[in-house]
Design a protein around this motif. Structure first.
Motif, PDB file in Angstrom:
ATOM      1  N   LYS A   1      12.419 -21.712  -4.913  1.00 52.53           N
ATOM      2  CA  LYS A   1      12.517 -20.284  -5.250  1.00 52.53           C
ATOM      3  C   LYS A   1      11.563 -19.904  -6.381  1.00 52.53           C
ATOM      4  O   LYS A   1      11.063 -18.786  -6.433  1.00 52.53           O
ATOM      5  N   LEU A   2      11.327 -20.847  -7.300  1.00 46.25           N
ATOM      6  CA  LEU A   2      10.531 -20.523  -8.487  1.00 46.25           C
ATOM      7  C   LEU A   2       9.133 -21.151  -8.429  1.00 46.25           C
ATOM      8  O   LEU A   2       8.469 -21.302  -9.454  1.00 46.25           O
ATOM      9  N   SER A   3       8.698 -21.476  -7.224  1.00 46.05           N
ATOM     10  CA  SER A   3       7.410 -22.171  -7.114  1.00 46.05           C
ATOM     11  C   SER A   3       6.230 -21.258  -7.472  1.00 46.05           C
ATOM     12  O   SER A   3       5.126 -21.734  -7.718  1.00 46.05           O
ATOM     13  N   ASP A   4       6.461 -19.957  -7.518  1.00 43.91           N
ATOM     14  CA  ASP A   4       5.384 -19.062  -7.949  1.00 43.91           C
ATOM     15  C   ASP A   4       5.213 -19.076  -9.470  1.00 43.91           C
ATOM     16  O   ASP A   4       4.194 -18.616  -9.984  1.00 43.91           O
TER      17      ASP A   4
ATOM     18  N   SER B   1       8.945 -22.017 -19.470  1.00 37.19           N
ATOM     19  CA  SER B   1      10.391 -22.259 -19.558  1.00 37.19           C
ATOM     20  C   SER B   1      11.165 -20.946 -19.616  1.00 37.19           C
ATOM     21  O   SER B   1      12.183 -20.780 -18.942  1.00 37.19           O
ATOM     22  N   LEU B   2      10.672 -20.013 -20.437  1.00 37.24           N
ATOM     23  CA  LEU B   2      11.369 -18.730 -20.549  1.00 37.24           C
ATOM     24  C   LEU B   2      11.315 -17.964 -19.227  1.00 37.24           C
ATOM     25  O   LEU B   2      12.305 -17.356 -18.807  1.00 37.24           O
ATOM     26  N   ALA B   3      10.181 -18.036 -18.542  1.00 41.95           N
ATOM     27  CA  ALA B   3      10.065 -17.332 -17.256  1.00 41.95           C
ATOM     28  C   ALA B   3      11.017 -17.938 -16.221  1.00 41.95           C
ATOM     29  O   ALA B   3      11.704 -17.214 -15.486  1.00 41.95           O
TER      30      ALA B   3
ATOM     31  N   GLU C   1      14.892 -32.634 -12.705  1.00 42.82           N
ATOM     32  CA  GLU C   1      15.798 -31.810 -11.913  1.00 42.82           C
ATOM     33  C   GLU C   1      15.653 -30.360 -12.329  1.00 42.82           C
ATOM     34  O   GLU C   1      15.088 -30.079 -13.387  1.00 42.82           O
ATOM     35  N   ALA C   2      16.166 -29.447 -11.516  1.00 40.29           N
ATOM     36  CA  ALA C   2      15.950 -28.028 -11.763  1.00 40.29           C
ATOM     37  C   ALA C   2      17.260 -27.271 -11.827  1.00 40.29           C
ATOM     38  O   ALA C   2      17.937 -27.104 -10.805  1.00 40.29           O
ATOM     39  N   LEU C   3      17.641 -26.843 -13.026  1.00 39.50           N
ATOM     40  CA  LEU C   3      18.761 -25.911 -13.180  1.00 39.50           C
ATOM     41  C   LEU C   3      19.999 -26.348 -12.406  1.00 39.50           C
ATOM     42  O   LEU C   3      20.576 -25.595 -11.641  1.00 39.50           O
TER      43      LEU C   3
END
Ligand SMILES: Nc1ncnc2c1ncn2[C@@H]1O[C@H](COP(=O)(O)OP(=O)(O)OP(=O)(O)O)[C@@H](O)[C@H]1O
Ligand SMILES: [Mg+2]
Length: 294
Positions: free
Chosen positions: A67-70, A185-187, A222-224
């Motif tokens: 989802k956040l690959s952009d 990180s913030l984004a 890992e992611a979130l």
């Protein structure tokens, strides 16, 4: 039910190490990261696995990486249809493993906090800020921060990670990279937290890791997930006290109730606590991704 895995022992692969939850193997310039069903509480691994937990962790990571690959490229190479050499281990890998690019890990844990809790709350009570980031006076425990903040820590090879200031981060990895990590990180946090809140989960804080391939910053590890983040049930949110954990609350309550001294070895969990905890992990997966596991 799919296979429950407490620990893997893949004889034909080179074990790189085991964390509290994940077993990691080396395959030339790649890593195989296998999330087991181990659960830790109060920093101790429990003897009782939680069925589905490993798959939930891996599938949640995959959801966010995609989802956040952009925002930033990530390390995922495959999470199914693995190369032939992994065929002997297919049953244990199913749903819980990621084959990833091996990077040069950047030795900073990129913590973002949207709410004040844990070591951040302690720091604030002592200093009026967190990791040297000044905050308004009068915040209560678990309050939402005026805006999310970047509060890095060192990656301790043993013992606990140590919070460091942004200036200390710059001293360790240089200003350009430190600024890049902060802004990525913030984004990531903002985007993820908007999505999660809309689905009933507050991501109070989370930890990202990044690695380098040449000059490219790659989102690794890992992611979130509930293991790298504090997930709170949004429906029960009420600042001024600590919040129940979305996933581990039954386990913590049980361990407190029986008066375990929090020193290893940890006691086994009874079936009702295992079942309730498994349901919470599955629910986290379903809320975040919008569909049931399986
Ligand atoms: N793509 C990657 N390239 C290089 N290293 C990676 C990559 N992805 C993850 N890692 C590293 O793999 C390790 C994963 O270890 P893991 O988190 O499972 O255990 P740990 O950090 O030793 O202990 P704990 O379970 O307490 O977190 C971390 O050091 C992480 O930085
Ligand atoms: Mg780790």
């Amino acid at each position: 039910m799919s296979t429950v895995v407490s620990q893997t022992n893949f004889a034909g692969l080179k074990l790189r190490g085991r964390g509290k939850v994940r077993d990691i193997y080396e395959l030339d310039d790649r890593l195989l990261i296998v999330a087991t069903d181990r659960l830790s509480a109060f920093d101790v691994v429990l003897p009782t696995p939680i069925p589905d937990k490993g798959r939930v962790l891996t599938q949640i990571s995959l959801f966010w990486f995609d989802k956040l690959s952009d925002v930033v490229p990530n390390h995922i190479l495959a999470a199914s249809n693995f190369p032939k050499e992994l065929a002997p281990y297919a049953a244990e890998l199913e749903g819980r493993a990621m084959l990833v690019r091996r990077t040069e890990p950047i030795p900073i844990e990129c913590v973002v906090r949207g709410y004040i809790s844990g070591s951040g709350w302690k720091d604030y009570q002592r200093t009026g800020g967190i990791c040297g980031v000044a905050l308004p006076a009068g915040l209560r425990e678990s309050d939402r921060l005026p805006e999310p903040i970047f509060t890095p820590s060192t990656k301790a090879t043993s013992g606990h990670d140590e919070n460091i200031s942004f200036a200390e981060t710059v001293a360790r990895i240089g200003a350009p990279l430190a600024e890049r990590l902060r802004s990525i990180s913030l984004a990531l946090y903002r985007r993820a937290s908007e999505h999660a809140t809309a689905h009933g989960i507050i991501i109070a804080d989370t930890k990202f890791e990044f690695g380098l391939v040449g000059d490219d910053v790659i989102w690794i590890d890992e992611a979130l997930t509930p293991d790298s983040s504090r997930f709170w049930p949004a429906g029960q949110y009420s600042p001024g006290r600590s919040q129940p954990s979305f996933d581990k609350q039954y386990v913590r309550d049980y361990l407190e109730r029986i008066g375990w001294n929090k020193q290893p070895p940890a006691p086994p969990l009874p079936p009702d606590v295992v079942a309730a905890t498994r349901d919470k992990y599955r629910e986290a997966y379903q809320r975040i991704t919008g569909h049931a596991l399986d």
